[in-house]
Design a protein around this motif. Structure first.
Motif, PDB file in Angstrom:
ATOM      1  N   ILE A  18       0.476  -0.976  -0.159  1.00  0.00           N
ATOM      2  CA  ILE A  18      -0.371  -0.015  -0.151  1.00  0.00           C
ATOM      3  C   ILE A  18       1.261   1.433  -0.320  1.00  0.00           C
ATOM      4  CG2 ILE A  18      -1.626   1.449   1.122  1.00  0.00           C
ATOM      5  CD1 ILE A  18      -2.584  -1.448   2.151  1.00  0.00           C
ATOM      6  N   ILE A  19       0.489   2.291  -1.061  1.00  0.00           N
ATOM      7  CA  ILE A  19       1.519   3.399  -1.320  1.00  0.00           C
ATOM      8  C   ILE A  19       0.878   4.364  -0.620  1.00  0.00           C
ATOM      9  CG2 ILE A  19       2.691   4.467  -2.663  1.00  0.00           C
ATOM     10  CD1 ILE A  19       3.077   2.708  -4.127  1.00  0.00           C
ATOM     11  N   HIS A  20       0.638   5.364   0.544  1.00  0.00           N
ATOM     12  CA  HIS A  20      -0.450   6.235   1.358  1.00  0.00           C
ATOM     13  C   HIS A  20      -0.096   7.079  -0.217  1.00  0.00           C
ATOM     14  CE1 HIS A  20      -0.011   4.301   5.757  1.00  0.00           C
ATOM     15  NE2 HIS A  20      -0.402   3.795   4.471  1.00  0.00           N
ATOM     16  N   SER A  21      -1.332   8.018  -0.551  1.00  0.00           N
ATOM     17  CA  SER A  21      -0.921   9.204  -1.004  1.00  0.00           C
ATOM     18  C   SER A  21      -1.415  10.404  -0.563  1.00  0.00           C
ATOM     19  CB  SER A  21      -1.281   8.725  -2.610  1.00  0.00           C
ATOM     20  OG  SER A  21      -1.077   7.829  -2.926  1.00  0.00           O
ATOM     21  N   ARG A  22      -1.843  11.282  -1.246  1.00  0.00           N
ATOM     22  CA  ARG A  22      -2.527  12.603  -0.680  1.00  0.00           C
ATOM     23  C   ARG A  22      -3.921  12.260  -1.779  1.00  0.00           C
ATOM     24  NH1 ARG A  22       0.728  17.616  -2.845  1.00  0.00           N
ATOM     25  NH2 ARG A  22      -0.220  16.920  -4.996  1.00  0.00           N
ATOM     26  N   ASP A  23      -3.747  11.583  -2.423  1.00  0.00           N
ATOM     27  CA  ASP A  23      -4.797  11.459  -3.468  1.00  0.00           C
ATOM     28  C   ASP A  23      -4.664  10.632  -4.624  1.00  0.00           C
ATOM     29  OD1 ASP A  23      -6.371  11.260  -6.382  1.00  0.00           O
ATOM     30  OD2 ASP A  23      -7.348  13.481  -5.637  1.00  0.00           O
ATOM     31  N   ASN A  24      -5.003   9.175  -3.742  1.00  0.00           N
ATOM     32  CA  ASN A  24      -4.678   7.747  -4.646  1.00  0.00           C
ATOM     33  C   ASN A  24      -4.869   7.631  -6.413  1.00  0.00           C
ATOM     34  OD1 ASN A  24      -7.842   7.826  -4.807  1.00  0.00           O
ATOM     35  ND2 ASN A  24      -7.858   5.661  -3.497  1.00  0.00           N
ATOM     36  N   ARG A  25      -6.033   8.288  -6.825  1.00  0.00           N
ATOM     37  CA  ARG A  25      -6.237   7.869  -7.732  1.00  0.00           C
ATOM     38  C   ARG A  25      -5.290   9.151  -8.567  1.00  0.00           C
ATOM     39  NH1 ARG A  25      -8.835   5.297 -11.384  1.00  0.00           N
ATOM     40  NH2 ARG A  25     -10.305   5.303 -10.253  1.00  0.00           N
ATOM     41  N   GLU A  26      -4.799  10.660  -8.648  1.00  0.00           N
ATOM     42  CA  GLU A  26      -3.424  11.089  -9.256  1.00  0.00           C
ATOM     43  C   GLU A  26      -2.256  10.444  -8.796  1.00  0.00           C
ATOM     44  OE1 GLU A  26      -1.960  15.430  -7.919  1.00  0.00           O
ATOM     45  OE2 GLU A  26      -2.802  14.744  -6.145  1.00  0.00           O
TER      46      GLU A  26
ATOM     47  N   THR B 229       1.334  -6.218  -6.839  1.00  0.00           N
ATOM     48  CA  THR B 229       0.421  -4.683  -6.846  1.00  0.00           C
ATOM     49  C   THR B 229       0.852  -3.200  -5.921  1.00  0.00           C
ATOM     50  OG1 THR B 229      -1.585  -6.296  -7.318  1.00  0.00           O
ATOM     51  CG2 THR B 229      -2.013  -3.838  -6.868  1.00  0.00           C
ATOM     52  N   LEU B 230       0.824  -2.291  -6.885  1.00  0.00           N
ATOM     53  CA  LEU B 230       0.284  -1.070  -6.233  1.00  0.00           C
ATOM     54  C   LEU B 230      -0.874  -0.341  -5.712  1.00  0.00           C
ATOM     55  CD1 LEU B 230       3.743   0.339  -7.413  1.00  0.00           C
ATOM     56  CD2 LEU B 230       4.152  -0.926  -5.563  1.00  0.00           C
ATOM     57  N   ASP B 231      -1.084  -0.993  -4.543  1.00  0.00           N
ATOM     58  CA  ASP B 231      -2.067  -0.419  -4.094  1.00  0.00           C
ATOM     59  C   ASP B 231      -2.460   0.988  -3.588  1.00  0.00           C
ATOM     60  OD1 ASP B 231      -3.390  -2.200  -5.134  1.00  0.00           O
ATOM     61  OD2 ASP B 231      -2.780  -3.712  -3.273  1.00  0.00           O
ATOM     62  N   PHE B 232      -2.488   2.077  -4.255  1.00  0.00           N
ATOM     63  CA  PHE B 232      -2.537   3.607  -3.829  1.00  0.00           C
ATOM     64  C   PHE B 232      -3.923   3.955  -3.004  1.00  0.00           C
ATOM     65  CE2 PHE B 232       0.407   3.331  -7.056  1.00  0.00           C
ATOM     66  CZ  PHE B 232       1.067   4.309  -7.340  1.00  0.00           C
TER      67      PHE B 232
END
Length: 126
Positions: A9-17, A47-50
């Motif tokens: 899992i990759i933590h993101s400000r905006d998973n789609r972006e 798999t990279l899950d944002f």
């Protein structure tokens, strides 16, 4: 049974972006949203899950990707076209350069959430 990395899992400000940034840069497909995750599957099945989380909770991580010479040319061209800052080293002391470590080509650059991405054409030490 051999041990393989299946997903992370990759933590993101905006998973789609973040998923689209990564997939567009490396010519990959963004998968269907699954719960809080936007997946991008790599060639080796990982798999990279944002996942979107509050920006203050994101701890920048480093992710390195082994790609072919042709893929490097394409990705590096996109980095330059988009005006993304890039470096030959992880400490960002060599801006606007790529490295040639171990007879490879490599470059470091940030993703939209502040993670450090790296693309290389040969494994280190190889």
């Amino acid at each position: 049974m051999s041990v393989e990395l299946n997903h992370t899992i990759i933590h993101s400000r905006d998973n789609r972006e973040s998923a689209e940034f990564f997939a567009d840069l490396l010519d990959l497909e963004v998968g269907e949203e699954w719960g809080p995750f936007i997946p991008v599957v790599l060639a080796n099945g990982v798999t990279l899950d944002f996942a979107t989380i509050p920006e203050a909770s994101i701890t920048p991580q480093h992710y390195a990707f082994l790609i072919s010479e042709a893929e490097f040319d394409a990705a590096f061209g996109r980095i330059q076209e988009l005006g993304i800052a890039y470096y030959a080293d992880p400490h960002q002391k060599l801006p606007g350069q790529i490295n040639h470590n171990d007879g490879s080509r490599g470059v470091y650059f940030p993703d939209p959430s502040g993670h450090g991405l790296e693309i290389i054409t040969r494994p280190y030490g190889g």
